[in-house]
Motif scaffolding. Sequence first.
Motif, PDB file in Angstrom:
ATOM      1  N   LEU A 238     -46.050  10.214  19.320  1.00 25.91           N
ATOM      2  CA  LEU A 238     -45.069  11.238  18.943  1.00 25.91           C
ATOM      3  C   LEU A 238     -44.423  11.864  20.173  1.00 25.91           C
ATOM      4  O   LEU A 238     -43.239  12.187  20.167  1.00 25.91           O
ATOM      5  N   GLY A 239     -45.207  11.999  21.235  1.00 28.94           N
ATOM      6  CA  GLY A 239     -44.675  12.599  22.453  1.00 28.94           C
ATOM      7  C   GLY A 239     -43.496  11.819  23.000  1.00 28.94           C
ATOM      8  O   GLY A 239     -42.450  12.383  23.310  1.00 28.94           O
ATOM      9  N   THR A 240     -43.660  10.510  23.100  1.00 29.44           N
ATOM     10  CA  THR A 240     -42.547   9.718  23.622  1.00 29.44           C
ATOM     11  C   THR A 240     -41.422   9.633  22.601  1.00 29.44           C
ATOM     12  O   THR A 240     -40.261   9.494  22.941  1.00 29.44           O
ATOM     13  N   ALA A 244     -37.086   9.885  22.425  1.00 33.65           N
ATOM     14  CA  ALA A 244     -36.227   8.878  21.807  1.00 33.65           C
ATOM     15  C   ALA A 244     -35.315   9.521  20.758  1.00 33.65           C
ATOM     16  O   ALA A 244     -34.138   9.215  20.658  1.00 33.65           O
ATOM     17  N   LEU A 245     -35.884  10.434  19.982  1.00 32.43           N
ATOM     18  CA  LEU A 245     -35.081  11.088  18.948  1.00 32.43           C
ATOM     19  C   LEU A 245     -33.989  11.951  19.563  1.00 32.43           C
ATOM     20  O   LEU A 245     -32.871  12.006  19.069  1.00 32.43           O
ATOM     21  N   MET A 246     -34.319  12.638  20.671  1.00 32.83           N
ATOM     22  CA  MET A 246     -33.333  13.489  21.333  1.00 32.83           C
ATOM     23  C   MET A 246     -32.207  12.643  21.919  1.00 32.83           C
ATOM     24  O   MET A 246     -31.082  13.084  22.047  1.00 32.83           O
ATOM     25  N   GLY A 247     -32.562  11.439  22.348  1.00 32.34           N
ATOM     26  CA  GLY A 247     -31.543  10.541  22.865  1.00 32.34           C
ATOM     27  C   GLY A 247     -30.543  10.204  21.774  1.00 32.34           C
ATOM     28  O   GLY A 247     -29.450   9.758  22.035  1.00 32.34           O
ATOM     29  N   GLY A 248     -30.965  10.469  20.576  1.00 33.19           N
ATOM     30  CA  GLY A 248     -30.065  10.226  19.449  1.00 33.19           C
ATOM     31  C   GLY A 248     -29.964   8.740  19.202  1.00 33.19           C
ATOM     32  O   GLY A 248     -29.940   7.951  20.129  1.00 33.19           O
ATOM     33  N   ALA A 249     -29.941   8.354  17.967  1.00 32.15           N
ATOM     34  CA  ALA A 249     -29.793   6.934  17.696  1.00 32.15           C
ATOM     35  C   ALA A 249     -28.318   6.666  17.511  1.00 32.15           C
ATOM     36  O   ALA A 249     -27.678   7.246  16.652  1.00 32.15           O
ATOM     37  N   ILE A 250     -27.764   5.830  18.382  1.00 33.52           N
ATOM     38  CA  ILE A 250     -26.336   5.533  18.328  1.00 33.52           C
ATOM     39  C   ILE A 250     -25.950   5.022  16.951  1.00 33.52           C
ATOM     40  O   ILE A 250     -24.956   5.429  16.360  1.00 33.52           O
ATOM     41  N   VAL A 251     -26.795   4.136  16.421  1.00 35.56           N
ATOM     42  CA  VAL A 251     -26.454   3.499  15.150  1.00 35.56           C
ATOM     43  C   VAL A 251     -26.424   4.523  14.019  1.00 35.56           C
ATOM     44  O   VAL A 251     -25.455   4.621  13.264  1.00 35.56           O
ATOM     45  N   THR A 252     -27.490   5.318  13.924  1.00 36.36           N
ATOM     46  CA  THR A 252     -27.544   6.302  12.844  1.00 36.36           C
ATOM     47  C   THR A 252     -26.412   7.303  12.986  1.00 36.36           C
ATOM     48  O   THR A 252     -25.739   7.655  12.015  1.00 36.36           O
ATOM     49  N   GLU A 253     -26.179   7.764  14.202  1.00 33.77           N
ATOM     50  CA  GLU A 253     -25.106   8.730  14.407  1.00 33.77           C
ATOM     51  C   GLU A 253     -23.762   8.116  14.035  1.00 33.77           C
ATOM     52  O   GLU A 253     -22.894   8.787  13.497  1.00 33.77           O
ATOM     53  N   GLY A 254     -23.622   6.830  14.312  1.00 31.71           N
ATOM     54  CA  GLY A 254     -22.369   6.173  13.985  1.00 31.71           C
ATOM     55  C   GLY A 254     -22.149   6.065  12.490  1.00 31.71           C
ATOM     56  O   GLY A 254     -21.071   6.353  11.986  1.00 31.71           O
ATOM     57  N   VAL A 281     -28.329  11.751  30.696  1.00 32.19           N
ATOM     58  CA  VAL A 281     -29.588  11.072  31.001  1.00 32.19           C
ATOM     59  C   VAL A 281     -30.538  12.025  31.729  1.00 32.19           C
ATOM     60  O   VAL A 281     -31.741  12.055  31.451  1.00 32.19           O
ATOM     61  N   THR A 282     -29.990  12.831  32.624  1.00 31.78           N
ATOM     62  CA  THR A 282     -30.812  13.805  33.327  1.00 31.78           C
ATOM     63  C   THR A 282     -31.518  14.722  32.331  1.00 31.78           C
ATOM     64  O   THR A 282     -32.725  14.964  32.418  1.00 31.78           O
ATOM     65  N   LEU A 283     -30.742  15.205  31.363  1.00 27.70           N
ATOM     66  CA  LEU A 283     -31.329  16.075  30.344  1.00 27.70           C
ATOM     67  C   LEU A 283     -32.423  15.357  29.568  1.00 27.70           C
ATOM     68  O   LEU A 283     -33.482  15.910  29.293  1.00 27.70           O
ATOM     69  N   LEU A 284     -32.153  14.105  29.248  1.00 29.16           N
ATOM     70  CA  LEU A 284     -33.138  13.329  28.495  1.00 29.16           C
ATOM     71  C   LEU A 284     -34.418  13.158  29.299  1.00 29.16           C
ATOM     72  O   LEU A 284     -35.519  13.243  28.754  1.00 29.16           O
ATOM     73  N   VAL A 285     -34.247  12.930  30.609  1.00 30.73           N
ATOM     74  CA  VAL A 285     -35.424  12.775  31.464  1.00 30.73           C
ATOM     75  C   VAL A 285     -36.265  14.040  31.387  1.00 30.73           C
ATOM     76  O   VAL A 285     -37.491  13.982  31.240  1.00 30.73           O
ATOM     77  N   VAL A 286     -35.600  15.195  31.436  1.00 26.65           N
ATOM     78  CA  VAL A 286     -36.340  16.453  31.361  1.00 26.65           C
ATOM     79  C   VAL A 286     -37.079  16.556  30.026  1.00 26.65           C
ATOM     80  O   VAL A 286     -38.256  16.924  29.975  1.00 26.65           O
ATOM     81  N   VAL A 287     -36.396  16.174  28.949  1.00 28.11           N
ATOM     82  CA  VAL A 287     -37.043  16.235  27.638  1.00 28.11           C
ATOM     83  C   VAL A 287     -38.284  15.344  27.609  1.00 28.11           C
ATOM     84  O   VAL A 287     -39.359  15.755  27.169  1.00 28.11           O
ATOM     85  N   TYR A 288     -38.159  14.134  28.136  1.00 25.12           N
ATOM     86  CA  TYR A 288     -39.294  13.203  28.178  1.00 25.12           C
ATOM     87  C   TYR A 288     -40.443  13.801  28.977  1.00 25.12           C
ATOM     88  O   TYR A 288     -41.602  13.760  28.569  1.00 25.12           O
ATOM     89  N   LEU A 289     -40.116  14.352  30.148  1.00 26.38           N
ATOM     90  CA  LEU A 289     -41.153  14.892  31.014  1.00 26.38           C
ATOM     91  C   LEU A 289     -41.879  16.050  30.334  1.00 26.38           C
ATOM     92  O   LEU A 289     -43.109  16.103  30.326  1.00 26.38           O
TER      93      LEU A 289
END
Lengths: 309, 539
Positions: A238-240, A244-254, A281-289
């Motif tokens: 769930l942590g990782t 992935a969810l924050m990165g947003g799914a391109i397909v679903t969003e589309g 991507v920087t923001l996503l990295v922070v979210v992952y960390l």
Amino acid sequence: MGRYVARRLLQMIPVFLGSTLLVFLMMYALPGDPVRALAGEQHADPAQIASMKADLGLDQPIWQQYLNYLGNLFQGDLGTTIGTQRPVADVIADAYPITVRLAIFAFVFTVVAGISLGIIAGLKAESLRDRGLLGLTLVLISMPSFVLGFLVQYFFAFQLGIAKPNVSLEPTNSELLMPAVVLASLSLAYVARLTRTSVAENIRADYMRTAVAKGLPRRRVIGVHLMRNSLIPVVTFLGTDIGALMGGAIVTEGIFNIKGVGSLVFEALSKREGATVVGVVTLLVVVYLVASLLVDLLYAVLDPRIRYA
Amino acid sequence: MRGAKSAKWVAGAAVIALAATACGGSDSSDEGKKNTSGQPAGYVSIDVGEPQKPLMPADTNETNGSYVIQSLFTQLLDFDDKGEIVLTNAESVETEDSKTWTVKLKAGWKFHNGEAVTAQSYIDAWNWYANVENKQQNAFWFSDIKGYEDVHPEKGAPKGKEMSGLKAVDDTTFTIELAEKVPYFNYKLGYATFAPLPKVFYDDPKAFGKKPIGNGPYTFEKWTHKKLIQVKAWDEYQGPNKAANKGIQFKNYSTVEAAYTDLVSGNLDMIRQVGPRDLPKYKTDLGDGAIDQPYAAIQTLVPAFYSKSFKDIDPKVLQGLSMAIDRDTITKTVLNGTRIPATSFTPPQVKGNQTLKSDILKFNPAKAKELIKEGGGVPENKISIQYNADGGHKEWVTAVCESIRNATGVECVGDAKPDFPTDLEARDNNEVKGFYRGGWVADYPVNVNFLKELYHSKAESNNGRFADKEIDELMAKGDKADSLEASVAAYQEVENALVEKMPAIPLWYYAINGGHGKNVDNVKVDFHGDLELTGVTTK
């Protein structure tokens, strides 16, 4: 504990620098000049392109560009987009809230539905309901999300008419439900399977027999003794998954026309909007960390044997 | 009990973190509730996405931006669906020698802020657009005007701020002196780039680009980035294209499919293009609302004349390759009937379009083989077609290759570039290995636009680097003509000569496959394939 957290937070700095540099270099390596591409098949005046690049700092060597970027970043400036000349911070701020909401919906759905399904199946492994769950999750795992999204849209919006096919410009929470379920379905299947296996294994453990023999109520045996030990792999996943969810799914969003981070990155990439891509991507990295830090800390809650001094 | 203590702390932190993000979420949803009312009554909506650049008339040449620009600004003249001139802001545009043009404006026109539209509004705007320092994408459109080099030198800073060719006679009259004769110059004036600007523009062009004030049929209302642009019909507009609706919402969709589902479910009034997924069924879904109409644009295969394949090639080989392409079958099957096989180098909607006195565009495998043999064949018996993979071209490129291979035995492969910027870069840097996919939409409805801009040896969009003295001379003759008719006729000669030179292989003309919902009526298509928004009525 506090020192451990501090050390982890400090470790984020080199990871952060490294990942931004990598993304920066990758954007630079891509062929295709974003300023020239603005003109399309029409004529583009080389002198004009050169002066636009000079304004944006794109004519400097890559290391200089990266240093400039970092310098601006520390002053809170994420740069501007090439085409619309908007601050990248604004562009991201427009796209993020909706993705965060969608991600929270999907995450809660994954956790609640995934773990409960997993427990229900795991408590009676090899039973009919267990096999049913395994079959269902297999379908979810193997179905591409655009197929699922399209099917859900078709049934609920066009056949039954109980939902709108696309979310509106300012989506209400109920509109996000359908895309959130589609987005969550893949991780839901994984979570259910992980929980199921871990529950099925632990239910035969010695401490479980002890707990039952002590005469503890069934709710406590399962809720505390069994769950705490079974959830470690699930929490790791769930942590990782948050990232992935924050990165947003391109397909679903589309499919549901959600103007979130997924479509933002895709669009920015195809237009070579380097600053936007690096910013997101920087923001996503922070979210992952942060998510992985939270996961590590949660281990201590679940299993006191794992401790961080 | 150290474990338990830290456990509490951590669980607490997690709850706070989740609560914090959840708060952020619910805040924005509260805001959302205020704005979900959607479309105001009498407004029409269309799937036009985020403009690529700020909204300035001379800095916009992609379709999203130009839809909005055209609703906010009106230039001197416009074209009807047949490509004939309709005067809008101009009372008359006249010339005697194709060199000096006199423009009379209609009296009483105003900008949305009340400022009068005068001759000076046009002159100042054009001078600003053309100035190299202002970096307007379409600055080169003013290069016909005398004194352009002063404000837009090839190198270095401009010498002045004004083009000597523009002179105001009185408030509503001005003259345009051109550096050379351009018999079709008035047609160029129909391009949205020639719109006038109010004085407030010069105070802060950047801010203006976010909130433009024009003289067009609609006034600017709001721009929610990447989501929506809204414009409102302007009561005081005096042009022939006064809005028949109350306003327009330009809505951004991430995919054509998403826009289509919204159209079908009634959340959107018009779409400009139906995606491949819905093409087979859109006519049944939309009924009378289905739009299927050709417009002035052409798809071609352009040989890179510097490449190994086509260096010093005998045009006969290109004629042969052209005859090896089964345009009828490919447009019908692979392209779902959304394209019309080309019969010349120009589309039928432009002035001067003619049927070529040659059969090079007809499918004839036997003759194709013969011509290629006569011309000495293709080096290595192999060609490639470069295209951008993000534009839906893969299918027809494969089909064209198949057709060429079957008819002539010449090996043909698609050379995919991941996206448009990469594709363009290869063209600019002379790195195309064989053919590239060319496409051209009319800027103004005259054959010149399709011939000179693409095949003159100095043309900027001539990325195949076709250079032929004879063709250049024929074009110069057309440019020196005293009347539009003479010029168009001269360019027809150019086109006939091109058959023997083959600077490109015409494939097919475009058609718009769009649609509108049941709530709107009178949706028409203009000559360059845009839906005409001012005439759309609501039911």
